[in-house]
Design a protein around this motif. Structure first.
Motif, PDB file in Angstrom:
ATOM      1  N   ARG A  31     -10.349   9.529   3.688  1.00  0.00           N
ATOM      2  CA  ARG A  31     -10.567   8.198   3.132  1.00  0.00           C
ATOM      3  C   ARG A  31     -11.084   8.333   1.708  1.00  0.00           C
ATOM      4  NH1 ARG A  31     -13.688   3.336   6.210  1.00  0.00           N
ATOM      5  NH2 ARG A  31     -12.906   1.702   4.852  1.00  0.00           N
ATOM      6  N   TRP A  32     -10.448   7.593   0.794  1.00  0.00           N
ATOM      7  CA  TRP A  32     -10.806   7.664  -0.627  1.00  0.00           C
ATOM      8  C   TRP A  32     -12.055   6.852  -0.919  1.00  0.00           C
ATOM      9  CZ3 TRP A  32      -9.729  10.339  -4.844  1.00  0.00           C
ATOM     10  CH2 TRP A  32      -9.980   9.787  -6.098  1.00  0.00           C
ATOM     11  N   SER A  33     -12.155   5.660  -0.317  1.00  0.00           N
ATOM     12  CA  SER A  33     -13.261   4.771  -0.628  1.00  0.00           C
ATOM     13  C   SER A  33     -13.478   3.774   0.505  1.00  0.00           C
ATOM     14  CB  SER A  33     -12.948   3.999  -1.923  1.00  0.00           C
ATOM     15  OG  SER A  33     -13.938   3.033  -2.192  1.00  0.00           O
ATOM     16  N   THR A  34     -14.671   3.255   0.588  1.00  0.00           N
ATOM     17  CA  THR A  34     -14.958   2.191   1.553  1.00  0.00           C
ATOM     18  C   THR A  34     -14.811   0.807   0.922  1.00  0.00           C
ATOM     19  OG1 THR A  34     -17.315   2.308   1.028  1.00  0.00           O
ATOM     20  CG2 THR A  34     -16.531   3.626   2.903  1.00  0.00           C
ATOM     21  N   ARG A  35     -14.522   0.755  -0.369  1.00  0.00           N
ATOM     22  CA  ARG A  35     -14.323  -0.545  -1.026  1.00  0.00           C
ATOM     23  C   ARG A  35     -13.142  -1.264  -0.376  1.00  0.00           C
ATOM     24  NH1 ARG A  35     -13.600   0.604  -7.156  1.00  0.00           N
ATOM     25  NH2 ARG A  35     -12.366  -1.247  -6.827  1.00  0.00           N
ATOM     26  N   PRO A  36     -13.283  -2.533  -0.037  1.00  0.00           N
ATOM     27  CA  PRO A  36     -12.225  -3.257   0.679  1.00  0.00           C
ATOM     28  C   PRO A  36     -10.870  -3.266  -0.028  1.00  0.00           C
ATOM     29  CG  PRO A  36     -14.249  -4.529   0.677  1.00  0.00           C
ATOM     30  CD  PRO A  36     -14.472  -3.350  -0.229  1.00  0.00           C
ATOM     31  N   ASP A  37     -10.867  -3.360  -1.354  1.00  0.00           N
ATOM     32  CA  ASP A  37      -9.588  -3.449  -2.061  1.00  0.00           C
ATOM     33  C   ASP A  37      -8.834  -2.133  -2.122  1.00  0.00           C
ATOM     34  OD1 ASP A  37     -11.617  -2.520  -3.771  1.00  0.00           O
ATOM     35  OD2 ASP A  37     -10.563  -3.195  -5.557  1.00  0.00           O
TER      36      ASP A  37
ATOM     37  N   LEU B 154       3.377  13.104   2.234  1.00  0.00           N
ATOM     38  CA  LEU B 154       3.965  11.885   1.694  1.00  0.00           C
ATOM     39  C   LEU B 154       5.014  11.282   2.622  1.00  0.00           C
ATOM     40  CD1 LEU B 154       4.297  12.815  -2.083  1.00  0.00           C
ATOM     41  CD2 LEU B 154       2.491  11.499  -0.954  1.00  0.00           C
ATOM     42  N   ALA B 155       5.531  12.053   3.537  1.00  0.00           N
ATOM     43  CA  ALA B 155       6.529  11.553   4.487  1.00  0.00           C
ATOM     44  C   ALA B 155       5.896  10.854   5.683  1.00  0.00           C
ATOM     45  CB  ALA B 155       7.399  12.708   4.972  1.00  0.00           C
ATOM     46  N   ARG B 156       4.571  10.767   5.717  1.00  0.00           N
ATOM     47  CA  ARG B 156       3.873  10.246   6.879  1.00  0.00           C
ATOM     48  C   ARG B 156       3.272   8.849   6.721  1.00  0.00           C
ATOM     49  NH1 ARG B 156       2.945  13.689  10.776  1.00  0.00           N
ATOM     50  NH2 ARG B 156       1.060  12.633  11.442  1.00  0.00           N
ATOM     51  N   PRO B 157       3.529   8.060   5.668  1.00  0.00           N
ATOM     52  CA  PRO B 157       2.892   6.747   5.576  1.00  0.00           C
ATOM     53  C   PRO B 157       3.133   5.921   6.836  1.00  0.00           C
ATOM     54  CG  PRO B 157       3.972   7.234   3.528  1.00  0.00           C
ATOM     55  CD  PRO B 157       4.373   8.316   4.509  1.00  0.00           C
ATOM     56  N   GLY B 158       2.133   5.140   7.183  1.00  0.00           N
ATOM     57  CA  GLY B 158       2.202   4.324   8.383  1.00  0.00           C
ATOM     58  C   GLY B 158       1.604   5.028   9.578  1.00  0.00           C
ATOM     59  N   ARG B 159       1.788   6.353   9.638  1.00  0.00           N
ATOM     60  CA  ARG B 159       1.190   7.106  10.731  1.00  0.00           C
ATOM     61  C   ARG B 159      -0.210   7.563  10.372  1.00  0.00           C
ATOM     62  NH1 ARG B 159       5.665  11.393  12.354  1.00  0.00           N
ATOM     63  NH2 ARG B 159       6.022  11.363  10.131  1.00  0.00           N
ATOM     64  N   THR B 160      -0.464   7.776   9.078  1.00  0.00           N
ATOM     65  CA  THR B 160      -1.766   8.284   8.676  1.00  0.00           C
ATOM     66  C   THR B 160      -2.462   7.431   7.625  1.00  0.00           C
ATOM     67  OG1 THR B 160      -0.676   9.721   7.079  1.00  0.00           O
ATOM     68  CG2 THR B 160      -1.238  10.689   9.203  1.00  0.00           C
ATOM     69  N   SER B 161      -1.726   6.710   6.833  1.00  0.00           N
ATOM     70  CA  SER B 161      -2.340   5.875   5.806  1.00  0.00           C
ATOM     71  C   SER B 161      -1.337   4.806   5.400  1.00  0.00           C
ATOM     72  CB  SER B 161      -2.739   6.714   4.587  1.00  0.00           C
ATOM     73  OG  SER B 161      -1.601   7.048   3.835  1.00  0.00           O
ATOM     74  N   SER B 162      -1.718   4.015   4.426  1.00  0.00           N
ATOM     75  CA  SER B 162      -0.865   2.918   3.969  1.00  0.00           C
ATOM     76  C   SER B 162       0.283   3.388   3.088  1.00  0.00           C
ATOM     77  CB  SER B 162      -1.706   1.937   3.161  1.00  0.00           C
ATOM     78  OG  SER B 162      -2.116   2.570   1.956  1.00  0.00           O
ATOM     79  N   GLY B 163       0.236   4.627   2.658  1.00  0.00           N
ATOM     80  CA  GLY B 163       1.228   5.105   1.703  1.00  0.00           C
ATOM     81  C   GLY B 163       0.702   5.074   0.280  1.00  0.00           C
ATOM     82  N   ARG B 164      -0.575   4.721   0.114  1.00  0.00           N
ATOM     83  CA  ARG B 164      -1.213   4.793  -1.199  1.00  0.00           C
ATOM     84  C   ARG B 164      -2.126   6.003  -1.188  1.00  0.00           C
ATOM     85  NH1 ARG B 164      -3.571  -0.227  -3.841  1.00  0.00           N
ATOM     86  NH2 ARG B 164      -5.212   0.056  -2.302  1.00  0.00           N
ATOM     87  N   PHE B 165      -1.962   6.851  -2.212  1.00  0.00           N
ATOM     88  CA  PHE B 165      -2.665   8.119  -2.246  1.00  0.00           C
ATOM     89  C   PHE B 165      -3.383   8.303  -3.573  1.00  0.00           C
ATOM     90  CE2 PHE B 165      -0.768   9.545   1.594  1.00  0.00           C
ATOM     91  CZ  PHE B 165       0.515   9.057   1.598  1.00  0.00           C
ATOM     92  N   ALA B 166      -4.389   9.148  -3.548  1.00  0.00           N
ATOM     93  CA  ALA B 166      -5.114   9.530  -4.753  1.00  0.00           C
ATOM     94  C   ALA B 166      -5.412  11.018  -4.652  1.00  0.00           C
ATOM     95  CB  ALA B 166      -6.410   8.747  -4.862  1.00  0.00           C
TER      96      ALA B 166
ATOM     97  N   GLY C 152      -0.484  -0.135 -10.220  1.00  0.00           N
ATOM     98  CA  GLY C 152      -0.860  -1.366 -10.899  1.00  0.00           C
ATOM     99  C   GLY C 152      -2.358  -1.541 -11.078  1.00  0.00           C
ATOM    100  N   ARG C 153      -3.175  -0.765 -10.344  1.00  0.00           N
ATOM    101  CA  ARG C 153      -4.617  -0.981 -10.373  1.00  0.00           C
ATOM    102  C   ARG C 153      -5.401   0.074 -11.129  1.00  0.00           C
ATOM    103  NH1 ARG C 153      -5.533  -2.444  -4.210  1.00  0.00           N
ATOM    104  NH2 ARG C 153      -3.889  -3.943  -4.075  1.00  0.00           N
ATOM    105  N   SER C 154      -5.096   1.364 -10.908  1.00  0.00           N
ATOM    106  CA  SER C 154      -5.909   2.368 -11.583  1.00  0.00           C
ATOM    107  C   SER C 154      -5.121   3.645 -11.770  1.00  0.00           C
ATOM    108  CB  SER C 154      -7.184   2.665 -10.795  1.00  0.00           C
ATOM    109  OG  SER C 154      -6.940   3.616  -9.802  1.00  0.00           O
TER     110      SER C 154
END
Length: 149
Positions: free
Chosen positions: A70-76, A105-117, A141-143
């Motif tokens: 998990r990258w952050s606990t911030r809701p956004d 990167l082939a696993r979005p939906g199974r492990t995360s939303s598909g947004r990575f850092a 679009g955000r950072s």
């Protein structure tokens, strides 16, 4: 072969992680070596949503590993996963890291939303950008810290 890490892999995972400390003086901003017990605890706490994977040789030796956390606990940005990839120094430059990244990167939906850092040293960043066709500053679009896969 890439598979989900098991408890038996913790020692190899710690050894490979600590190679970065030997070479660079840091690994993922850590300054002290990690033990197999620490890596095992981290794998257990991460669970199935943020798994650890290993790339192994034909004889079962761990060549490298990757994980999500998990990258952050911030809701956004709570759905952004941090990518970590470490390759044994004897196997660097032999596509092990690229294979581990593709697997994550082939696993979005199974492990995360598909947004990575991720964070990387500047000498690795240019090769990563070239391999994935990303511009010199991969941004969403955000950072500049996250990008959509």
């Amino acid at each position: 072969m890439i598979r989900q890490a098991s408890t038996e892999d913790a020692e190899a995972i710690a050894r490979i992680y600590n190679q970065n400390l030997d070479e660079q003086g840091f690994a993922n901003c850590d300054l002290t070596p990690q033990t197999a017990e620490y890596r095992l605890k981290a794998m257990m706490e991460s669970g199935d949503r943020y798994p650890t994977f290993v790339s192994t040789s034909d004889d079962g030796r761990v060549l490298g590993w990757s994980s999500l956390k998990r990258w952050s606990t911030r809701p956004d940005i709570a759905d952004v996963a941090e990518i970590a990839i470490y390759v044994d120094r004897s196997r660097r430059g032999n596509i092990v890291g690229a294979q581990l990244l593709c697997h994550l990167l082939a696993r979005p939906g199974r492990t995360s939303s598909g947004r990575f850092a991720t964070m990387t040293s500047s000498w690795r960043a240019s090769s990563i950008r070239r391999a994935w066709g990303w511009p010199s500053s991969a941004r969403s679009g955000r950072s500049s810290a996250s990008s959509r896969a």
